[in-house]
Design a protein around this motif. Sequence first.
Motif, PDB file in Angstrom:
ATOM      1  N   CYS A 221     -31.348  -6.882  33.779  1.00  0.00           N
ATOM      2  CA  CYS A 221     -31.932  -5.600  33.257  1.00  0.00           C
ATOM      3  C   CYS A 221     -32.671  -4.647  34.269  1.00  0.00           C
ATOM      4  O   CYS A 221     -32.874  -5.407  35.459  1.00  0.00           O
ATOM      5  CB  CYS A 221     -33.043  -6.115  32.102  1.00  0.00           C
ATOM      6  SG  CYS A 221     -34.517  -7.186  32.653  1.00  0.00           S
TER       7      CYS A 221
ATOM      8  N   SER B 158     -38.511 -10.921  27.881  1.00  0.00           N
ATOM      9  CA  SER B 158     -37.638 -11.959  27.305  1.00  0.00           C
ATOM     10  C   SER B 158     -36.788 -12.595  27.883  1.00  0.00           C
ATOM     11  O   SER B 158     -36.563 -13.803  27.904  1.00  0.00           O
ATOM     12  CB  SER B 158     -36.858 -10.877  26.173  1.00  0.00           C
ATOM     13  OG  SER B 158     -37.629 -10.375  25.398  1.00  0.00           O
TER      14      SER B 158
ATOM     15  N   ASP C  73     -34.249  -0.373  35.246  1.00  0.00           N
ATOM     16  CA  ASP C  73     -34.345   0.951  34.637  1.00  0.00           C
ATOM     17  C   ASP C  73     -33.164   1.998  35.414  1.00  0.00           C
ATOM     18  O   ASP C  73     -33.352   3.138  35.118  1.00  0.00           O
ATOM     19  CB  ASP C  73     -35.915   1.227  34.852  1.00  0.00           C
ATOM     20  CG  ASP C  73     -36.657   0.580  33.712  1.00  0.00           C
ATOM     21  OD1 ASP C  73     -36.313   0.249  32.998  1.00  0.00           O
ATOM     22  OD2 ASP C  73     -37.959   0.298  34.306  1.00  0.00           O
TER      23      ASP C  73
ATOM     24  N   ASP D   7     -25.577  -6.583  30.503  1.00  0.00           N
ATOM     25  CA  ASP D   7     -26.960  -5.974  30.695  1.00  0.00           C
ATOM     26  C   ASP D   7     -27.372  -6.339  29.489  1.00  0.00           C
ATOM     27  O   ASP D   7     -26.969  -5.803  28.205  1.00  0.00           O
ATOM     28  CB  ASP D   7     -26.308  -4.349  30.708  1.00  0.00           C
ATOM     29  CG  ASP D   7     -27.462  -3.505  30.930  1.00  0.00           C
ATOM     30  OD1 ASP D   7     -28.710  -3.632  30.910  1.00  0.00           O
ATOM     31  OD2 ASP D   7     -27.024  -2.295  31.265  1.00  0.00           O
ATOM     32  N   VAL D   8     -28.849  -6.478  29.343  1.00  0.00           N
ATOM     33  CA  VAL D   8     -29.822  -6.520  28.488  1.00  0.00           C
ATOM     34  C   VAL D   8     -30.969  -5.437  28.304  1.00  0.00           C
ATOM     35  O   VAL D   8     -31.667  -5.679  27.237  1.00  0.00           O
ATOM     36  CB  VAL D   8     -30.438  -8.044  28.482  1.00  0.00           C
ATOM     37  CG1 VAL D   8     -29.384  -9.043  28.328  1.00  0.00           C
ATOM     38  CG2 VAL D   8     -31.323  -8.361  29.532  1.00  0.00           C
ATOM     39  N   GLY D   9     -30.688  -4.613  28.852  1.00  0.00           N
ATOM     40  CA  GLY D   9     -31.383  -3.287  28.723  1.00  0.00           C
ATOM     41  C   GLY D   9     -32.555  -2.816  29.939  1.00  0.00           C
ATOM     42  O   GLY D   9     -32.150  -3.264  31.073  1.00  0.00           O
ATOM     43  N   PRO D  10     -33.557  -2.127  29.704  1.00  0.00           N
ATOM     44  CA  PRO D  10     -34.492  -1.526  30.519  1.00  0.00           C
ATOM     45  C   PRO D  10     -35.352  -2.930  31.106  1.00  0.00           C
ATOM     46  O   PRO D  10     -35.272  -4.014  30.698  1.00  0.00           O
ATOM     47  CB  PRO D  10     -35.323  -0.647  29.927  1.00  0.00           C
ATOM     48  CG  PRO D  10     -35.212  -1.227  28.383  1.00  0.00           C
ATOM     49  CD  PRO D  10     -34.059  -1.667  28.164  1.00  0.00           C
TER      50      PRO D  10
ATOM     51  N   ARG E 271     -38.319  -3.534  31.086  1.00  0.00           N
ATOM     52  CA  ARG E 271     -39.351  -4.226  30.061  1.00  0.00           C
ATOM     53  C   ARG E 271     -38.651  -5.577  29.531  1.00  0.00           C
ATOM     54  O   ARG E 271     -39.452  -6.376  29.062  1.00  0.00           O
ATOM     55  CB  ARG E 271     -39.771  -3.367  29.012  1.00  0.00           C
ATOM     56  CG  ARG E 271     -40.988  -3.678  28.318  1.00  0.00           C
ATOM     57  CD  ARG E 271     -41.180  -2.598  27.380  1.00  0.00           C
ATOM     58  NE  ARG E 271     -42.564  -2.821  26.521  1.00  0.00           N
ATOM     59  CZ  ARG E 271     -42.680  -3.510  25.573  1.00  0.00           C
ATOM     60  NH1 ARG E 271     -41.787  -3.581  25.154  1.00  0.00           N
ATOM     61  NH2 ARG E 271     -43.792  -3.846  25.012  1.00  0.00           N
ATOM     62  N   GLN E 272     -37.394  -5.432  29.430  1.00  0.00           N
ATOM     63  CA  GLN E 272     -36.853  -6.678  28.681  1.00  0.00           C
ATOM     64  C   GLN E 272     -36.691  -7.676  29.418  1.00  0.00           C
ATOM     65  O   GLN E 272     -36.444  -8.962  29.096  1.00  0.00           O
ATOM     66  CB  GLN E 272     -35.219  -6.300  28.529  1.00  0.00           C
ATOM     67  CG  GLN E 272     -35.020  -5.211  27.162  1.00  0.00           C
ATOM     68  CD  GLN E 272     -35.835  -5.599  26.038  1.00  0.00           C
ATOM     69  OE1 GLN E 272     -36.641  -5.024  25.497  1.00  0.00           O
ATOM     70  NE2 GLN E 272     -35.138  -6.881  25.475  1.00  0.00           N
TER      71      GLN E 272
ATOM     72  N   LYS F 130     -28.637  -1.125  38.841  1.00  0.00           N
ATOM     73  CA  LYS F 130     -28.072  -1.975  38.095  1.00  0.00           C
ATOM     74  C   LYS F 130     -26.524  -2.069  38.447  1.00  0.00           C
ATOM     75  O   LYS F 130     -25.727  -3.201  38.245  1.00  0.00           O
ATOM     76  CB  LYS F 130     -28.050  -1.572  36.571  1.00  0.00           C
ATOM     77  CG  LYS F 130     -29.566  -1.820  36.224  1.00  0.00           C
ATOM     78  CD  LYS F 130     -29.665  -0.901  34.878  1.00  0.00           C
ATOM     79  CE  LYS F 130     -29.399  -1.962  33.551  1.00  0.00           C
ATOM     80  NZ  LYS F 130     -29.776  -1.599  32.278  1.00  0.00           N
TER      81      LYS F 130
END
Length: 215
Positions: free
Chosen positions: A155, A187, A157, A178-181, A183-184, A162
Amino acid sequence: MNIGIIGAGNMGGALATIWTQQGHTVCLSFARDQAALRQQAAALPRASFGTPADAARFGGVVLLAVPYQALDEALAGVPEVVGGKPVLSCVSGLRPDFAGQTMGLPTERTESVAEELARRLPAAHLVEAFNTTFAEVLLAPDRQFGELIPSLLYCGDHAAAKAVAVQLIAEAGFQPLDVGPLRQARSLETLASVWVQLAATSGLFPQAGLKILTR
């Protein structure tokens, strides 16, 4: 690609081996034993060694693979030389109970280590990656588990950073996911600790891979 590796232990050393085999050039740094670090670099094609700042200056991309407790020492001189560069981190601040005797994952954190690193390296482009695999899997001849290859979650930004991570993940033999920004990473770092704990308590550690299936 020039890759600076800060943390030449099991993870950093294994990835250095894989990436030099793929034709990249690496600069290794930050090991307990400087003589062993020199020997490690000498054993690889297209490899050198130096300080963390040397590795960060050398790399068009930087891998940070050190214990959380060593961050202050590992980052000495690094913020000044990583501006605009992708920095891949697999550093975890969580303290899982590998014996499986407690509920939850002991931690005093309110943010991920990746988010902390983004603050400490404000000019770099942080990507969380390589924390859902084991060094022993990286040291194996390949990442094949029968007909499957494990997923490698990441992950961040910054799209270009990326994209670099995707290339290096794929060249290491994993399926990038890809699991996102960034901030992820809260998790993802938690998942990584859960994964390590479950692998240890189930007896699957260290030759186990995490696979995310999609339709």
